[in-house]
Design an enzyme around this catalytic site. Structure first.
Site, mmCIF file in Angstrom:
data_model
loop_
_atom_site.group_PDB
_atom_site.id
_atom_site.type_symbol
_atom_site.label_atom_id
_atom_site.label_comp_id
_atom_site.label_asym_id
_atom_site.label_seq_id
_atom_site.Cartn_x
_atom_site.Cartn_y
_atom_site.Cartn_z
ATOM 1 N N GLY A 20 0.843 -1.184 0.000
ATOM 2 C CA GLY A 20 0.000 0.000 0.000
ATOM 3 C C GLY A 20 0.881 1.237 0.000
ATOM 4 O O GLY A 20 1.762 1.367 0.859
ATOM 5 N N ASN A 24 3.681 1.896 2.679
ATOM 6 C CA ASN A 24 5.089 1.628 2.350
ATOM 7 C C ASN A 24 5.970 2.820 2.683
ATOM 8 O O ASN A 24 7.092 2.662 3.183
ATOM 9 C CB ASN A 24 5.227 1.313 0.851
ATOM 10 C CG ASN A 24 4.565 0.018 0.452
ATOM 11 O OD1 ASN A 24 4.350 -0.865 1.272
ATOM 12 N ND2 ASN A 24 4.239 -0.100 -0.819
ATOM 13 N N ARG A 141 -2.712 3.914 -10.974
ATOM 14 C CA ARG A 141 -3.004 2.515 -11.283
ATOM 15 C C ARG A 141 -4.174 2.500 -12.253
ATOM 16 O O ARG A 141 -5.325 2.717 -11.857
ATOM 17 C CB ARG A 141 -3.343 1.722 -10.012
ATOM 18 C CG ARG A 141 -2.251 1.724 -8.962
ATOM 19 C CD ARG A 141 -0.934 1.222 -9.498
ATOM 20 N NE ARG A 141 0.109 1.107 -8.483
ATOM 21 C CZ ARG A 141 1.392 1.033 -8.738
ATOM 22 N NH1 ARG A 141 1.812 1.064 -10.001
ATOM 23 N NH2 ARG A 141 2.277 0.922 -7.766
ATOM 24 N N ARG A 200 12.646 8.498 -12.841
ATOM 25 C CA ARG A 200 12.903 8.044 -14.207
ATOM 26 C C ARG A 200 13.505 6.641 -14.229
ATOM 27 O O ARG A 200 14.311 6.311 -15.106
ATOM 28 C CB ARG A 200 13.810 9.052 -14.900
ATOM 29 C CG ARG A 200 13.337 10.490 -14.727
ATOM 30 C CD ARG A 200 14.267 11.510 -15.366
ATOM 31 N NE ARG A 200 14.153 11.469 -16.818
ATOM 32 C CZ ARG A 200 14.923 12.178 -17.639
ATOM 33 N NH1 ARG A 200 15.883 12.952 -17.155
ATOM 34 N NH2 ARG A 200 14.750 12.093 -18.942
ATOM 35 N N GLY A 201 13.121 5.810 -13.263
ATOM 36 C CA GLY A 201 13.607 4.439 -13.236
ATOM 37 C C GLY A 201 15.116 4.372 -13.088
ATOM 38 O O GLY A 201 15.700 5.086 -12.265
ATOM 39 N N GLY A 204 17.432 7.575 -12.755
ATOM 40 C CA GLY A 204 17.476 8.456 -11.601
ATOM 41 C C GLY A 204 16.272 9.354 -11.492
ATOM 42 O O GLY A 204 15.149 8.973 -11.846
ATOM 43 N N GLY A 228 6.844 -1.157 -4.499
ATOM 44 C CA GLY A 228 7.166 -0.292 -3.369
ATOM 45 C C GLY A 228 8.350 0.627 -3.567
ATOM 46 O O GLY A 228 8.679 1.414 -2.672
ATOM 47 N N GLY A 230 8.819 3.267 -5.585
ATOM 48 C CA GLY A 230 8.461 4.677 -5.617
ATOM 49 C C GLY A 230 8.101 5.213 -4.244
ATOM 50 O O GLY A 230 8.430 6.363 -3.907
ATOM 51 N N ASP A 231 7.452 4.384 -3.433
ATOM 52 C CA ASP A 231 7.101 4.795 -2.071
ATOM 53 C C ASP A 231 8.357 4.953 -1.214
ATOM 54 O O ASP A 231 8.474 5.892 -0.416
ATOM 55 C CB ASP A 231 6.180 3.756 -1.432
ATOM 56 C CG ASP A 231 4.986 3.438 -2.312
ATOM 57 O OD1 ASP A 231 4.379 4.387 -2.851
ATOM 58 O OD2 ASP A 231 4.669 2.248 -2.471
#
Length: 298
Positions: A20, A24, A141, A200-201, A204, A228, A230-231
């Site tokens: 969640g 997270n 989502r 940006r994955g 960075g 998780g 990004g959290d």
């Protein structure tokens, strides 16, 4: 607060991981040595017992909101790059969210902001009225976001209530197809945030204000999955901003650079593990010292 049921390689065996978005982030803040209060709801069921134990293990101060629902579940499957896609069974009937006195930030987003926008937006307004900066991660989502035009209007309304806005390239591509993510991130400042951070994955992250643009690369890791991450990134970012105590309107390049260095490291380590398993401060290596640096002088 929910449970991620992550599919194994056979696509038939699932492993349960507490998750969640804001939950997270709260866990990651606590693991980095900060105090995190999570206002949430989950059921009096087996998954509820699992997530409660997970929150207690990470020393998160959990405040239960009135609810009649069961614990929410997200089914997740990852592609060959470890990037997860989701299918949700969400029960979140929260009507109001009380504020926590003395908080450095109110952070929200993800499913809460999409499923119960009225309650979340009321809390965002109340926080800003009380002088507490608001952080938002929309964490789009598509299966729950609704029609793109409705989701875009909701996002822009909520972004206008945020002081710190963290978005991913995937978020922006879904919300604004075909536009340059960097240009779009910069344009989001017009809505009202004082800081916009674009993840940006493996390339960075970029942080922009009306006066600054700061980039930091992501540490190279072997990715298990992105659940998780990004959290965890957001938790690292907010942890540094809270400890430095620099007003958002006076952010400097050093503070932003340090915040991104911690955030990208916390996010990368989370990608190297299964599920939303963020690191503790003593796992950050050299960047851990950036967490301990005190408030900026002057």
């Amino acid at each position: 607060m929910l449970v991620d049921l992550v599919a194994g390689p056979d696509g038939r065996t699932f492993t349960a991981h507490p998750g969640g978005g804001p939950a997270n982030a709260a866990i990651a803040v606590a693991r980095l040595g900060g105090r995190a209060v999570l206002s949430t709801t989950f059921g009096d069921d087996l998954f509820g017992a699992l997530v409660r134990a997970h929150l207690e293990e990470s020393d998160v101060d959990t405040r239960m909101l009135p609810s009649t629902g069961a614990t929410s579940v997200a089914f997740a499957a990852t592609d060959e790059h470890g990037v997860a896609r989701y299918d949700f069974r969400v029960s979140w009937d929260v009507q109001s969210i009380p504020l926590v006195d003395g908080a450095a930030f109110l952070h929200t987003g993800s499913l809460a902001a999409a499923v119960a926008p009225s309650a979340v937006e009321a809390a965002m307004r109340a926080a800003r009225a009380a002088g507490t900066p608001v952080s938002l991660d929309p964490n789009i989502r598509p299966t729950l976001a609704g029609r793109p035009e409705v989701a875009r209007a909701r996002f822009e309304r909520q972004a206008g209530l945020a002081d710190v806005l963290k978005v991913s390239e995937e978020d922006l591509e879904w919300l604004y197809p075909g536009t340059d993510p960097v240009s779009r991130a910069e344009s989001l400042l017009i809505l009202g945030p004082r800081l916009v951070v674009l993840t940006r994955g493996p390339r960075g992250a970029l942080a922009v204000t009306t006066a600054l643009a700061v980039e930091r690369p992501a540490p190279a890791v072997d990715v298990v999955d992105t659940v998780g991450a990004g959290d965890a990134f957001t938790a690292g970012l907010l942890s540094v901003l809270a400890r430095r105590e620099v007003p958002l309107g006076r952010l400097d390049e050093t503070t932003l650079g340090d915040a991104l260095a911690v955030a990208t490291t916390v996010g990368a380590i989370t990608c190297s593990r299964a599920g939303a398993d963020s690191p503790r401060a003593d796992e950050l290596g050299a960047v851990a010292a950036l967490l301990d640096r005190g408030p900026a002088s002057g």
